[in-house]
Design an enzyme around this catalytic site. Structure first.
Site, PDB file in Angstrom:
ATOM      1  N   ASN A 210       0.848  -1.115  -0.098  1.00 55.25           N
ATOM      2  CA  ASN A 210      -0.014   0.035   0.007  1.00 55.25           C
ATOM      3  C   ASN A 210       0.766   1.163  -0.046  1.00 55.25           C
ATOM      4  O   ASN A 210       2.028   1.099   0.045  1.00 55.25           O
ATOM      5  CB  ASN A 210      -1.022  -0.149   1.233  1.00 55.25           C
ATOM      6  CG  ASN A 210      -0.364  -0.162   2.345  1.00 55.25           C
ATOM      7  OD1 ASN A 210       0.567   0.963   2.933  1.00 55.25           O
ATOM      8  ND2 ASN A 210      -0.405  -1.183   3.210  1.00 55.25           N
ATOM      9  N   ASP A 279      -3.701  -6.133   4.566  1.00 52.43           N
ATOM     10  CA  ASP A 279      -4.773  -6.731   5.184  1.00 52.43           C
ATOM     11  C   ASP A 279      -4.651  -8.315   4.915  1.00 52.43           C
ATOM     12  O   ASP A 279      -4.983  -9.257   5.716  1.00 52.43           O
ATOM     13  CB  ASP A 279      -6.035  -6.209   4.858  1.00 52.43           C
ATOM     14  CG  ASP A 279      -6.390  -4.648   5.281  1.00 52.43           C
ATOM     15  OD1 ASP A 279      -6.009  -4.601   6.516  1.00 52.43           O
ATOM     16  OD2 ASP A 279      -6.695  -3.982   4.561  1.00 52.43           O
TER      17      ASP A 279
HETATM   18  O1  C5P Z   1      -7.847  -2.773  11.148  1.00 49.65           O
HETATM   19  P1  C5P Z   1      -7.402  -1.695  10.761  1.00 49.65           P
HETATM   20  O2  C5P Z   1      -6.353  -1.850   9.688  1.00 49.65           O
HETATM   21  O3  C5P Z   1      -8.086  -0.351  10.238  1.00 49.65           O
HETATM   22  O4  C5P Z   1      -6.616  -1.131  12.000  1.00 49.65           O
HETATM   23  C1  C5P Z   1      -5.862  -0.224  12.091  1.00 49.65           C
HETATM   24  C2  C5P Z   1      -4.755  -0.384  13.320  1.00 49.65           C
HETATM   25  O5  C5P Z   1      -4.367  -1.680  13.500  1.00 49.65           O
HETATM   26  C3  C5P Z   1      -3.537   0.386  13.182  1.00 49.65           C
HETATM   27  O6  C5P Z   1      -2.918   0.752  14.498  1.00 49.65           O
HETATM   28  C4  C5P Z   1      -2.509  -0.919  12.658  1.00 49.65           C
HETATM   29  O7  C5P Z   1      -1.277  -0.436  12.827  1.00 49.65           O
HETATM   30  C5  C5P Z   1      -2.895  -1.884  13.265  1.00 49.65           C
HETATM   31  N1  C5P Z   1      -3.139  -3.252  12.654  1.00 49.65           N
HETATM   32  C6  C5P Z   1      -2.028  -4.128  12.939  1.00 49.65           C
HETATM   33  N2  C5P Z   1      -2.169  -5.477  12.186  1.00 49.65           N
HETATM   34  C7  C5P Z   1      -2.957  -5.600  11.084  1.00 49.65           C
HETATM   35  C8  C5P Z   1      -3.708  -4.519  10.871  1.00 49.65           C
HETATM   36  C9  C5P Z   1      -3.838  -3.257  11.427  1.00 49.65           C
HETATM   37  O8  C5P Z   1      -1.365  -4.056  13.797  1.00 49.65           O
HETATM   38  N3  C5P Z   1      -3.075  -6.814  10.457  1.00 49.65           N
END
Ligand code: C5P
Length: 398
Positions: A210, A279
């Site tokens: 990304n 993701d």
């Molecule tokens: O679920 P989302 O990606 O929106 O969440 C964002 C938060 O979760 C951020 O603090 C990101 O660094 C953390 N995160 C993580 N591991 C993932 C996805 C997100 O630590 N696989």
């Protein structure tokens, strides 16, 4: 962890009998986690060998202002900028007088004039010299210039006199040096930050990733280190210079980031998850480059582990801060994430805007906890990072 951890200290030694105690000061500062460089005046070398200090500090002793070789390495201006604190121990009556007059006739004097760092002196002299009005005036002038003054002690002196003027003991001096940093908000805290994107391999040459620049995470690492924290920055691939005084752990994939973060959090106090973790990742990674013979191919993807949730679950005492990059209903989505991921605070920002967020130097954000929320209006990522560090420190105090 000591407030001296990660601190850069110059021990300046002037020529007095107490110079033998400077070796112990260097050792104790290092034991407390400080990085130490030693600068000696030529008369100090009459009392203690530079080799002793070199062996203890692990670096050559700096002594000569006019040595072209030394200036080509770490010159006087560079040393002056490098230090967080300059401790002159022992500080003789003559050396104190030279400081008062702003002399730059030795390397140590020149560094004192040039440095923005805290300057401290541990006076050491005969009781008559200490009590002389000239010395009293000189000490008053140093105090007026915010020079920290440690001691002196009173007692039997090397010359047989009894009275004030003995240099304080090394342990007392080191304690006071540590005290100079005690006011820093995150002093003594261990902090882990994840930053940047991750790359999920498809084959040896292709990956899913990304647009995260890593700027926010790097700015946070810098701000936390400036606030006195010991920082481990677990970073995906970015085009940024390593921030100063941080332990930088470079990773590529989410799986690497997970294991590096879990390791770093073992004895940490705070985790800030600023990484934009991919993701999904391909279920299988082709061992050879995939040929483009087919008109279409299907990539089967599986969800990556959630790093911040894994850490907040495994380490219940860790203060965990997450980020929420949203495009709508920012506050309510962020609150949901705060609960779902078991976070102590979340920083939410609007990534639908082009003037803030991804790849921009500026950001606007909401700071949200279970009981409160506040807005940080648009500002540089450097400033926002400092404000977030302040908010974390306030929350830890509460
Ligand atoms: O679920 P989302 O990606 O929106 O969440 C964002 C938060 O979760 C951020 O603090 C990101 O660094 C953390 N995160 C993580 N591991 C993932 C996805 C997100 O630590 N696989």
């Amino acid at each position: 962890m000591s407030t001296l951890s990660n601190k850069r200290i110059i021990v300046g030694i002037s020529g007095g009998i107490a110079a033998y105690k400077s070796a112990e000061i260097v050792r104790r500062l290092q034991d407390a986690g400080a990085e130490v460089r030693v600068v000696m005046t030529s008369s100090a070398e009459e009392f203690i060998r530079p080799l002793t200090l070199q062996a203890l500090s692990g670096h050559p002793v700096h002594a000569d202002l006019l040595d072209p070789e030394a200036e080509a390495g770490m010159g006087h201006i560079e040393l002056a900028r490098w230090a967080d604190l300059l401790l002159i121990a022992p500080a003789t009556a003559d050396f104190i007088a030279s400081m008062v007059h702003g002399r730059a006739n030795s390397l140590l004097n020149a560094i004192i004039l040039a440095t923005p760092a805290i300057v401290a002196v541990a006076p050491a002299m005969n009781q008559g010299m200490w009590s002389h009005p000239a010395t009293t005036d000189n000490m008053a002038m140093l105090a007026k210039r915010q020079v920290r003054i440690f001691g002196p002690d009173s007692g039997v002196q090397a010359c047989g006199d009894v009275g004030p003027g003995r240099m304080q003991q090394p342990e007392q001096i080191v304690e006071q040096v540590a005290g100079c940093f005690a006011g820093q908000q995150l002093s003594g805290k261990k902090l882990v930050i994840t930053a940047g994107p991750t790359r999920e391999a498809i084959d040896p040459v292709r990956y899913i990733s990304n647009h995260s620049s890593g700027k926010m995470g790097y700015a946070l690492a810098q701000a936390a280190a400036e606030a006195g924290a010991q920082v481990t920055l677990v970073s995906g691939p970015v085009n940024l210079e390593a921030p100063e005084r941080c332990n930088l752990v470079r990773v590529i994939s989410a799986a690497d980031m997970l294991s590096a973060t879990m390791d770093a959090c073992t004895d940490a106090d705070i985790l800030i998850a600023a990484a934009a973790v991919a993701d999904y990742r391909p279920v299988t990674v082709a061992t050879q480059k995939i040929k483009k013979h087919a008109e279409a191919i299907n990539l089967e993807l599986e969800k990556n582990p959630d790093i911040v949730s894994a850490a907040s679950t495994a380490y219940s005492d860790l203060f965990v801060v997450g980020f929420a990059a949203e495009t709508q209903d920012i506050e309510s989505y962020a609150r949901d994430k705060l609960q779902r991921k078991n976070l102590d605070a979340i920083i939410a920002n609007d990534v639908s805007r082009s003037d803030v967020g991804f790849n921009s130097d500026n950001n606007e954000a909401w700071w949200i906890t279970a009981t409160a929320s506040k807005v940080f209006s648009i500002r540089s990522k450097t400033q926002l990072a400092r404000d977030i560090v302040d908010a974390i420190a306030d929350q830890l105090k509460a």
